[in-house]
Design an enzyme around this catalytic site. Structure first.
Site, PDB file in Angstrom:
ATOM      1  N   SER A   1      31.749  64.334 -28.020  1.00 44.14           N
ATOM      2  CA  SER A   1      31.195  64.622 -26.712  1.00 44.14           C
ATOM      3  C   SER A   1      29.912  63.839 -26.470  1.00 44.14           C
ATOM      4  O   SER A   1      29.924  62.615 -26.500  1.00 44.14           O
ATOM      5  CB  SER A   1      31.002  66.138 -26.564  1.00 44.14           C
ATOM      6  OG  SER A   1      31.050  66.517 -25.209  1.00 44.14           O
TER       7      SER A   1
ATOM      8  N   ASP B   1      41.881  67.181 -21.903  1.00 44.26           N
ATOM      9  CA  ASP B   1      40.447  67.476 -21.879  1.00 44.26           C
ATOM     10  C   ASP B   1      39.987  67.542 -20.426  1.00 44.26           C
ATOM     11  O   ASP B   1      39.985  66.530 -19.713  1.00 44.26           O
ATOM     12  CB  ASP B   1      39.682  66.381 -22.629  1.00 44.26           C
ATOM     13  CG  ASP B   1      38.216  66.727 -22.879  1.00 44.26           C
ATOM     14  OD1 ASP B   1      37.685  67.597 -22.167  1.00 44.26           O
ATOM     15  OD2 ASP B   1      37.619  66.120 -23.784  1.00 44.26           O
TER      16      ASP B   1
ATOM     17  N   HIS C   1      39.129  69.764 -25.146  1.00 40.64           N
ATOM     18  CA  HIS C   1      37.898  69.161 -25.686  1.00 40.64           C
ATOM     19  C   HIS C   1      37.709  69.629 -27.133  1.00 40.64           C
ATOM     20  O   HIS C   1      36.887  70.498 -27.420  1.00 40.64           O
ATOM     21  CB  HIS C   1      36.739  69.613 -24.800  1.00 40.64           C
ATOM     22  CG  HIS C   1      35.501  68.789 -24.907  1.00 40.64           C
ATOM     23  ND1 HIS C   1      35.459  67.445 -24.584  1.00 40.64           N
ATOM     24  CD2 HIS C   1      34.234  69.108 -25.281  1.00 40.64           C
ATOM     25  CE1 HIS C   1      34.240  66.989 -24.741  1.00 40.64           C
ATOM     26  NE2 HIS C   1      33.476  67.971 -25.188  1.00 40.64           N
TER      27      HIS C   1
END
Length: 655
Positions: free
Chosen positions: A200, A306, A337
């Site tokens: 991320s 995601d 995610h």
């Protein structure tokens, strides 16, 4: 219920002679043409590893206090190589989350001993790789934890926080033993060869630093990472969240940074208007445009479902890297995610180990000759592609046409001169549209092939061009590709985003009292569905003349806009149907416009360009002789995943 611990058994060093032999093979003194190692082994003591902290001068005064910011760098490295006169490579994770939010599925934070050295480093990287002859470095981005400066959400301060550390590791920047003192610290123990990794925001920093072209960064492993921050907040002018980067900066800034970073916060507000217009702020945070500078190899991992850092970030970055000849590898999962440590653990650790051995130690272990892509076809069932997308992939132009019922049309290769009308309903989203694809509902227009006679593989990014009249001065459009047919998929809309966390633990390296290498196992969280959303994209119709700047619409006037849909790799099986949905606001995935428009879509000037393996011929063969969807509707409504939960405003994860 007690937790059952299951520990991975690590191969012990049988004798001191074995240790000496391996150490010799890894030492420059071995000049009699020794066999080239193919894998680093855990020959170094993790208990005796050196743990230290330095503060690197970024050369940038982000908080405006008249002094260059210093970022905290926590280091765990094996003691033996320095004693043997060997220099070692570095694995680095630069993150804003080490103190505010935690890393990984168990939200681990850094902990420190009485001397201020890191005692507990989040994640398993140090436990696993330090015994194998790597140093692990955890960098607190400027404005977070023990660092100076301010978080500027992917901008100059963020990127320089991490780049300065790579420079220091290569002897080009200064570091100090304390945050404010003058005693210098030098990285004499490393050869400067650095690999960055992270999920991320952390992975985003790997992208950003690679895009500077910094020397010494040999490889990056971005997991669920952003490639352009504009695309995190907007879909071609349509806002994706109810807030901008100023909210995110405040969320991760340390308490003392919040007291001194008002000016940076205001710049984020002023530079990121919710109109969706492109500004200089977004140019600074667009790593795709700088892909030509990337010298590091890239091992990219992303979940195809995601809905936090969406797959739009993959297609544009991957293509830009390919254009510039960057060595690449990719894993695409069915998850949301999620880190690969939590959806394919053993294979992931082994593959990452071999990747770093090849890229940082130079071992000829063959990973560079293996297939480029691993793709999850069904939960926990993977296949490979020699290249990605496959070389036989070609774009096919699909045309929507009127069907037997209003709003339920057909999808094929021939143009139609009809129109379809629908009204934006901000209470509906892609799951509502797909569930009622065979019904003439007022909130969408759907176009469907007949049942396929053979499987059809989509690989890459699609785009949908829509010509429409809006009844109002503001209007947002969504386009969605859907696989209509029964399947068992990862439940990406669940809070676990496709995984379930179990109680058993496996261990990935040795542990110390302050740093446990054992983590909860996971399993696939699946659900049975009648349809699967394959790809989606959004745009403000006011951005018809430019993706980056909107303008008011003249009600009743026709405008043409092209929506970029997310990259994917999906096989629509024989017997299933492929659908295109065109609608307005995609609830919880984009914000609604100021008005509630009714759209009239000109089908003759509307089309979808879809990358099929085998191109137009493959689509024609798969749809030849099939009944149209309008004549053979499936029972309605169809079952899919639950509506995606409220989207994240933090590029981190829900858990």
């Amino acid at each position: 219920m007690p937790i059952r611990m299951r520990f991975t058994i690590w191969r012990p060093l049988a004798t001191a002679a074995t240790s000496a032999l391996i150490a010799t093979l890894l030492t420059p003194a071995a000049t009699a043409h020794p066999a080239t190692p193919r894998q680093s082994e855990p020959v170094h003591s993790y208990d005796d590893a050196i743990r230290e902290a330095v503060w690197v001068d970024t050369g940038y005064d982000g908080d405006g206090d008249g002094e260059n910011d210093r970022v905290a760098v926590d280091i765990v490295r094996p003691r033996e190589p320095a004693q043997q006169g060997r220099k070692i490579p570095v694995i680095m994770d630069a993150s804003p989350y080490y103190s505010c939010c935690g890393r990984g599925n168990e939200s681990q934070k850094k902990t420190y001993d009485a001397d201020g050295d890191v005692d507990g480093m989040p994640l398993y990287y140090d436990n696993y790789f330090v015994p194998r002859g790597y140093a692990f470095v955890g960098v607190d981005l400027a404005g977070t934890n023990r660092s100076d400066g301010c978080v500027d959400v992917g901008g100059r301060s963020d990127v320089r926080s991490a780049k300065a550390v790579v420079d220091w590791l290569n002897g080009r920047a200064k570091a100090y033993t304390t945050r404010t003192g003058g005693e210098r610290a030098k990285a004499t123990w490393t050869n400067g060869r650095t690999g960055m990794i992270g999920k991320s925001w952390d992975g985003t920093m790997a992208n950003g630093v690679a895009a500077t072209g910094v020397e010494g960064l040999e490889t990056i492993v971005p997991i669920a990472a952003i490639s352009s921050w504009y695309d995190y907040y907007f879909g071609q002018g349509a806002p994706l969240y109810g807030s901008g980067p100023d909210w995110l900066s405040d969320y991760v800034n340390s308490p003392d940074a919040r007291d001194r970073c008002d000016a940076v916060q205001q710049k984020l507000v002023d530079g990121a208007p919710r109109t969706g217009d492109w500004t200089r702020l977004w140019t600074e945070r667009d790593y795709v445009k700088a892909a030509r500078k990337v010298k590091a190899s890239v091992f990219l991992i992303h979940g195809m479902q995601d809905l936090n850092v969406r797959m739009q970030h993959v297609g544009q970055w991957w293509n830009a890297l390919a254009k510039n000849g960057v060595d690449r590898k990719i894993w695409l999962s069915q998850t949301g995610h999620v880190d690969p440590f939590d959806f394919r653990r053993a294979e992931w650790v082994d593959t990452l180990h071999r990747w770093f051995d090849h890229e940082l130690l130079g071992y000829d272990n063959g990973i560079d000759r293996e297939p480029m892509a691993d793709i999850e076809r069904r939960p926990e069932q993977w296949e490979t592609s020699k290249t990605w997308p496959p070389r036989s992939t070609a774009t096919t132009t699909l045309r929507p046409a009127d069907g037997a019922q209003p709003g339920v049309g057909t999808l094929g290769l021939r143009r139609d001169r009809g129109t379809e009308t629908f009204t934006d309903d901000p209470a509906l989203n892609e799951t509502d549209w797909a569930a009622h694809i065979d019904e003439p509902t007022p909130g969408k227009a759907g176009f469907i092939t007949g049942p396929l006679t053979r499987g059809l593989r989509l690989s890459g990014a699609s785009e949908v061009t829509v010509t429409a009249r809006s009844s109002t001065p503001t209007a947002h459009l969504s386009a969605v590709l859907v696989d209509l047919g029964p399947d068992t998929i990862r439940d990406y809309a669940d809070r676990g985003e496709g995984i379930t966390t179990l109680t058993d633990r496996t261990c990935w390296g040795p542990s110390t009292p302050g740093d446990n290498s054992c983590y909860q196992e996971t399993a696939a969280k699946t659900t049975d569905v009648d349809y699967t959303v394959v790809s989606r994209g959004w745009a403000d119709l006011g951005n018809h003349a430019s993706k980056w700047r909107g303008r008011p619409l003249t009600p009743g006037k026709a405008y043409t806009v092209t929506l970029d849909l997310a990259a994917t790799d999906h096989v629509v099986p024989a017997g299933h149907r492929l659908a295109l949905v065109v609608a307005g606001t995609d609830k919880d995935l984009i914000d609604p416009p100021a008005d509630t428009p009714t759209f009239t879509v000109d089908l003759f000037r509307t089309s979808a360009r879809v990358p099929f393996v085998g191109g137009t011929a493959a689509f024609a063969e798969a749809t030849a002789g099939t009944a149209t969807a309008a004549l053979a509707p499936a029972p309605a409504p169809l079952d899919g995943v639950t509506a995606p939960h409220t989207t994240h405003r933090v590029p981190k994860g829900a858990r």
